[in-house]
Design a protein around this motif. Structure first.
Motif, PDB file in Angstrom:
ATOM      1  N   HIS A   2       0.864  -1.049  -0.080  1.00  0.00           N
ATOM      2  CA  HIS A   2       0.212   0.134   0.128  1.00  0.00           C
ATOM      3  C   HIS A   2       0.869   1.250   0.046  1.00  0.00           C
ATOM      4  O   HIS A   2       1.769   1.317   0.886  1.00  0.00           O
TER       5      HIS A   2
ATOM      6  N   TYR B  20       1.204   5.303   0.476  1.00  0.00           N
ATOM      7  CA  TYR B  20       0.580   6.436   0.968  1.00  0.00           C
ATOM      8  C   TYR B  20       1.209   7.689   0.476  1.00  0.00           C
ATOM      9  O   TYR B  20       2.583   7.801   0.561  1.00  0.00           O
TER      10      TYR B  20
ATOM     11  N   ASP C 105       0.415  10.739   1.269  1.00  0.00           N
ATOM     12  CA  ASP C 105       0.126  11.425   2.512  1.00  0.00           C
ATOM     13  C   ASP C 105       0.616  11.150   3.952  1.00  0.00           C
ATOM     14  O   ASP C 105       0.267  10.133   4.460  1.00  0.00           O
TER      15      ASP C 105
ATOM     16  N   GLU D  52      -1.903  10.131   6.735  1.00  0.00           N
ATOM     17  CA  GLU D  52      -2.494   8.495   6.331  1.00  0.00           C
ATOM     18  C   GLU D  52      -1.503   7.609   6.543  1.00  0.00           C
ATOM     19  O   GLU D  52      -1.869   6.503   7.083  1.00  0.00           O
ATOM     20  N   LEU D  53      -0.321   7.945   6.493  1.00  0.00           N
ATOM     21  CA  LEU D  53       0.726   6.686   6.683  1.00  0.00           C
ATOM     22  C   LEU D  53       0.729   6.590   8.168  1.00  0.00           C
ATOM     23  O   LEU D  53       0.797   5.413   8.619  1.00  0.00           O
TER      24      LEU D  53
END
Length: 180
Positions: free
Chosen positions: A139, A141, A143, A146-147
């Motif tokens: 995944h 990220y 941002d 968000e991470l």
């Protein structure tokens, strides 16, 4: 008893197999001409046991508000004057509470681990041979916030038995040759 299974993808065919093993007559019905051409095809046959974070979590309501007018939103909510929709929305918001998210996460992980164990048993007992890979999912990220939000659920999933790690860019670049 005669059972009808709707869908000849991964879930439908394994469900039919287990029902048949339990002694039931089974008919599998699919609208496509061959098995696995709907969700299983779109999902690439991906089995994501540790991709277990519930959609309903404390961060989701704010995301939904940002997504309201986006045609490419991953979760679309188009408000209408429909009491069923608003009842569903309130129920969804209740599931976003931290205690409900924790409960749901635990249930999803338990179900995923059980399902993976059943698949491994089925694969071994039937000597199934297919293009099985266990590389995991990466995944990305874009941002930082968000991470950071991904760290806590990853930690909880590890505690529950899922291998889920948050790694930095350097580690991603080390993995790159294996991903190609």
């Amino acid at each position: 008893m005669h059972m009808i299974v709707l869908g000849a993808g991964v879930v439908g065919t394994t469900t039919a197999w287990y029902l048949r093993q339990a002694g039931h007559d089974v008919t599998v019905v699919d609208r496509q001409p061959r098995a696995g051409l709907e969700t299983s095809y779109a999902n690439g046959g991906q089995i994501s046991v540790c991709h277990a974070e519930p959609w309903a979590n404390p961060a989701t309501p704010a995301k939904i508000l940002r997504w309201l007018n986006r045609p490419d939103a991953p979760l679309r909510f188009r408000p209408r004057l429909d009491p069923h929709q608003w009842r569903w929305a309130l129920s969804f918001l209740r599931e976003c509470l931290p205690s409900r998210t924790e409960y749901n996460l635990r249930q999803i992980v338990n179900l995923g681990l059980y399902s993976r164990a059943q698949l491994q048993t089925l694969r071994a007992s039937l000597n199934l041979d297919y293009d099985h890979l266990t590389r995991g999912i990466l995944h990305l990220y874009t941002d930082q916030a968000e991470l950071e939000q991904a760290r806590e659920p990853a930690c909880r999933m590890r505690e529950l038995g899922c291998q889920r790690d948050v790694i930095d860019l350097e580690r991603v670049l080390e993995l790159e040759p294996a991903l190609a």
